[in-house]
Design a protein around this motif. Structure first.
Motif, short mmCIF file in Angstrom:
data_model
loop_
_atom_site.label_atom_id
_atom_site.label_comp_id
_atom_site.label_asym_id
_atom_site.label_seq_id
_atom_site.Cartn_x
_atom_site.Cartn_y
_atom_site.Cartn_z
N GLY A 1 -25.21 36.63 9.46
CA GLY A 1 -25.80 35.30 9.46
C GLY A 1 -26.25 34.91 10.85
O GLY A 1 -27.03 35.61 11.47
N THR A 2 -25.74 33.81 11.35
CA THR A 2 -26.17 33.32 12.66
C THR A 2 -25.21 33.73 13.77
O THR A 2 -25.38 33.32 14.90
CB THR A 2 -26.29 31.80 12.65
N THR B 1 -27.69 39.11 5.17
CA THR B 1 -26.56 39.10 6.09
C THR B 1 -25.67 40.28 5.77
O THR B 1 -25.99 41.11 4.92
CB THR B 1 -25.77 37.77 5.98
N GLU C 1 -26.98 28.44 0.89
CA GLU C 1 -27.75 28.02 2.07
C GLU C 1 -29.20 28.49 2.01
O GLU C 1 -30.13 27.74 2.30
CB GLU C 1 -27.10 28.58 3.34
N TRP C 2 -29.39 29.76 1.61
CA TRP C 2 -30.72 30.36 1.71
C TRP C 2 -31.53 30.23 0.43
O TRP C 2 -32.53 30.94 0.24
CB TRP C 2 -30.59 31.80 2.19
N ARG D 1 -34.65 25.20 9.41
CA ARG D 1 -34.23 26.31 10.27
C ARG D 1 -35.43 27.11 10.76
O ARG D 1 -35.44 27.59 11.89
CB ARG D 1 -33.27 27.22 9.51
N SER E 1 -31.07 30.91 14.12
CA SER E 1 -30.56 31.78 13.07
C SER E 1 -31.06 33.20 13.32
O SER E 1 -32.26 33.43 13.44
CB SER E 1 -31.00 31.32 11.69
N GLN E 2 -30.12 34.15 13.37
CA GLN E 2 -30.48 35.56 13.54
C GLN E 2 -31.28 36.09 12.34
O GLN E 2 -32.01 37.07 12.46
CB GLN E 2 -29.20 36.39 13.69
N VAL E 3 -31.13 35.46 11.20
CA VAL E 3 -31.77 35.92 9.98
C VAL E 3 -33.28 36.06 10.15
O VAL E 3 -33.91 36.97 9.59
CB VAL E 3 -31.45 34.95 8.81
#
Length: 225
Positions: free
Chosen positions: A47-48, A147, A167-168, A177, A207-209
């Motif tokens: 995730g983040t 993730t 969340e997504w 985001r 967010s790393q996503v």
């Protein structure tokens, strides 16, 4: 690496973990949780959050800021599969090999258990979410948003997957985001990141996503969601 990690994981502590603590177990030290896992990977992204680790030959120490009251052996891949099959079926997921999918109106949820090419004992748990109407969806095997979850307990794994799916698939949250990530990337372009000129503590990634998404996908989110 989280603040303070280098100070308390000394050479002697690492030796203690390596020779006295079973692989696949948790323990707590200095108010932090440490998970000992036999693994080749050096850094895991969930995730983040980026969880730093120290590697001992083929073994890995993963350090968390969060402390859980849990001490259990690492799940085998087959144990996890047998646990999640009825759960995901009851939730409406369709299974193909070790990949479960569920199609919603605008999204497709994916729960994927992937074996490792490095070790028969190691595997990856990768939930993902596809945007159904996004062009070039075939480029993303795991999902537009994905993730990775540690093999802790079945209940925790499924809880984390459910949270990720929630969340997504929230369009407002995704759009918010995305805007934050685009602004962050404008402040910190790739050249600046490669040169090591970004202070991630002062200006953390929203967010790393989003790092796996291309410009067309980001534009689609801002235009359509």
């Amino acid at each position: 690496m989280p603040a303070g990690v280098g100070g308390f994981i000394s050479f002697h502590l690492m030796r203690f973990i390596k020779f006295h603590m079973p692989v696949g177990h948790y323990f707590t030290f200095a108010d932090r949780q440490i998970f000992h896992r036999k693994c080749l990977r050096q850094t895991l992204v969930f995730g983040t959050e980026v969880f730093s680790c120290l590697c001992l030959e083929r073994e890995q120490i993963i350090v968390y800021d969060e402390v859980f009251a849990v001490s259990a052996p690492c799940l085998s891949e087959e144990e996890l599969i047998q646990y999640v099959k009825p759960y995901l079926k009851a939730k409406g997921f369709k299974k193909k090999n070790k990949r479960w999918t569920k199609v919603l109106d605008d999204f497709t949820l994916v729960f994927y258990i992937q074996g490792s090419c490095y070790s028969k004992e190691d595997y990856y748990i990768r939930p993902g979410v596809f945007m159904n109407d996004c062009p070039q969806k075939e480029r993303y095997y795991y999902g537009h948003f994905m993730t990775e979850i540690l093999p802790t307990t079945p209940q925790r794994i499924l809880s984390e997957a459910e949270s990720f799916f929630g969340e997504w698939t929230d369009k407002d949250l995704i759009a918010e985001r995305t805007r934050a990530f685009v602004e962050w990337e404008q402040r910190n372009p790739l050249e600046k990141r490669r040169a090591g000129e970004v202070d991630y503590d002062k200006d953390p990634v929203p967010s790393q996503v989003f790092f796996q998404l291309g410009t067309p996908e980001l534009e689609y989110i801002l235009r359509e969601l």
